[in-house]
Scaffold this active site. Structure first.
Site, PDB file in Angstrom:
ATOM      1  CG  HIS A  83      -2.303  -5.631  -4.594  1.00  0.00           C
ATOM      2  ND1 HIS A  83      -2.935  -5.145  -2.945  1.00  0.00           N
ATOM      3  CD2 HIS A  83      -3.409  -6.423  -4.474  1.00  0.00           C
ATOM      4  CE1 HIS A  83      -4.372  -6.599  -2.434  1.00  0.00           C
ATOM      5  NE2 HIS A  83      -3.831  -6.782  -3.752  1.00  0.00           N
ATOM      6  CB  SER A 116       9.488  -7.095   4.944  1.00  0.00           C
ATOM      7  OG  SER A 116       8.249  -6.787   4.191  1.00  0.00           O
TER       8      SER A 116
HETATM    9  C1  GAR Z   1       3.442  -6.712   1.448  1.00  0.00           C
HETATM   10  O1  GAR Z   1       3.390  -7.756   1.328  1.00  0.00           O
HETATM   11  C2  GAR Z   1       1.942  -5.599   0.985  1.00  0.00           C
HETATM   12  O2  GAR Z   1       1.986  -6.032  -0.412  1.00  0.00           O
HETATM   13  C3  GAR Z   1       0.650  -6.014   1.387  1.00  0.00           C
HETATM   14  O3  GAR Z   1       1.381  -6.048   3.022  1.00  0.00           O
HETATM   15  C4  GAR Z   1       2.595  -6.993   2.946  1.00  0.00           C
HETATM   16  C5  GAR Z   1       3.584  -5.982   4.047  1.00  0.00           C
HETATM   17  O4  GAR Z   1       5.149  -6.125   3.920  1.00  0.00           O
HETATM   18  N1  GAR Z   1      -0.227  -4.462   1.330  1.00  0.00           N
HETATM   19  C6  GAR Z   1      -1.111  -5.049   1.330  1.00  0.00           C
HETATM   20  O5  GAR Z   1      -1.737  -6.255   1.364  1.00  0.00           O
HETATM   21  C7  GAR Z   1      -2.051  -4.470   1.036  1.00  0.00           C
HETATM   22  N2  GAR Z   1      -3.113  -3.831   0.265  1.00  0.00           N
HETATM   23  P1  GAR Z   1       5.180  -5.548   5.114  1.00  0.00           P
HETATM   24  O6  GAR Z   1       5.537  -4.284   6.073  1.00  0.00           O
HETATM   25  O7  GAR Z   1       6.926  -6.923   5.312  1.00  0.00           O
HETATM   26  O8  GAR Z   1       6.062  -4.477   4.284  1.00  0.00           O
END
Ligand code: GAR
Length: 208
Positions: free
Chosen positions: A128, A32
């Site tokens: 993060h 996303s």
């Molecule tokens: C996001 O919420 C990001 O903050 C988190 O993974 C998610 C990925 O979402 N990252 C971490 O936790 C890194 N420590 P997405 O695939 O929908 O972009």
């Protein structure tokens, strides 16, 4: 004598427009944040191109998101590498092959090493889902709920060797509601992530 207005040649005028910054996005999940960055670029809110999406999990939904925006994808499955350094070297080779010069970790769930960080000084960013320095590491949303915090949020920062450290570029705060679950809280945090990541990339590019 009449005034004469002389326009600079087209090439000189074009050279005043900064070239788009070239991003490589690293993702392990549903993508996303990739979609939010791609859509900010499409709207003209971020002067950038996404040259490639690198993903490590063959099942990652980010592949469909990249296809929607016509962005090439490269699978670098961490299980096929002998060490973190070897994976990072493959990332560097891919980023360079696709002529990107910024590394944007958007839900990249692998620890990176000095090999990657030193290859792109001040050009590796991460997002993060907490207000760092609170709740670094895995399950940050669950950590915030377990601690009983009333406000959490998200952070975009430069990547340094210690996980989820590094200078902060931008943060957004999100209130924790009494009946929040990890899923409901994470959904509201992600709304903010999608706002701040494109903006933080623009700030980092403007100050580099
Ligand atoms: C996001 O919420 C990001 O903050 C988190 O993974 C998610 C990925 O979402 N990252 C971490 O936790 C890194 N420590 P997405 O695939 O929908 O972009």
């Amino acid at each position: 004598m009449s005034d004469v207005l002389i326009s600079p040649p087209i090439s000189a005028r074009q050279s005043q427009v900064p070239a788009p910054i070239r991003l490589a996005v690293l993702a392990s999940g549903k993508g996303s944040n990739l979609a939010a960055i791609a859509s900010a670029i499409a709207r003209g809110d971020l002067n950038a191109t996404i040259q490639v999406v690198i993903y490590n999990n063959p099942e990652a939904g980010v592949v469909q998101k990249a296809a929607h925006y016509g962005i090439p994808t490269v699978l670098l499955n961490h299980r096929t590498f002998d060490s973190r350094e070897a994976l990072d070297q493959a990332i560097i080779d891919t980023v360079k092959a696709y002529q990107a010069d910024w590394v944007i970790m958007a839900g990249w769930m692998r620890r990176v090493t000095d090999v990657l960080i030193n290859a792109f000084p001040q050009r590796v960013l991460n997002i993060h889902p907490s207000l760092l320095p609170s709740f670094p590491g895995v399950r940050a949303v669950e950590q915030a709920l377990a601690a009983g915090t009333k406000i959490t949020g998200c952070t975009v920062h430069y990547v340094e060797l210690v996980v989820d450290s590094g200078p902060i570029i931008m943060q957004a705060a999100v209130p924790v509601l009494p009946d929040d679950t990890p899923a409901t809280l994470q959904a509201r945090i992600q709304v903010q992530e999608h706002q701040i990541y494109p903006a933080a990339i623009a700030i980092a590019a403007a100050t580099s």
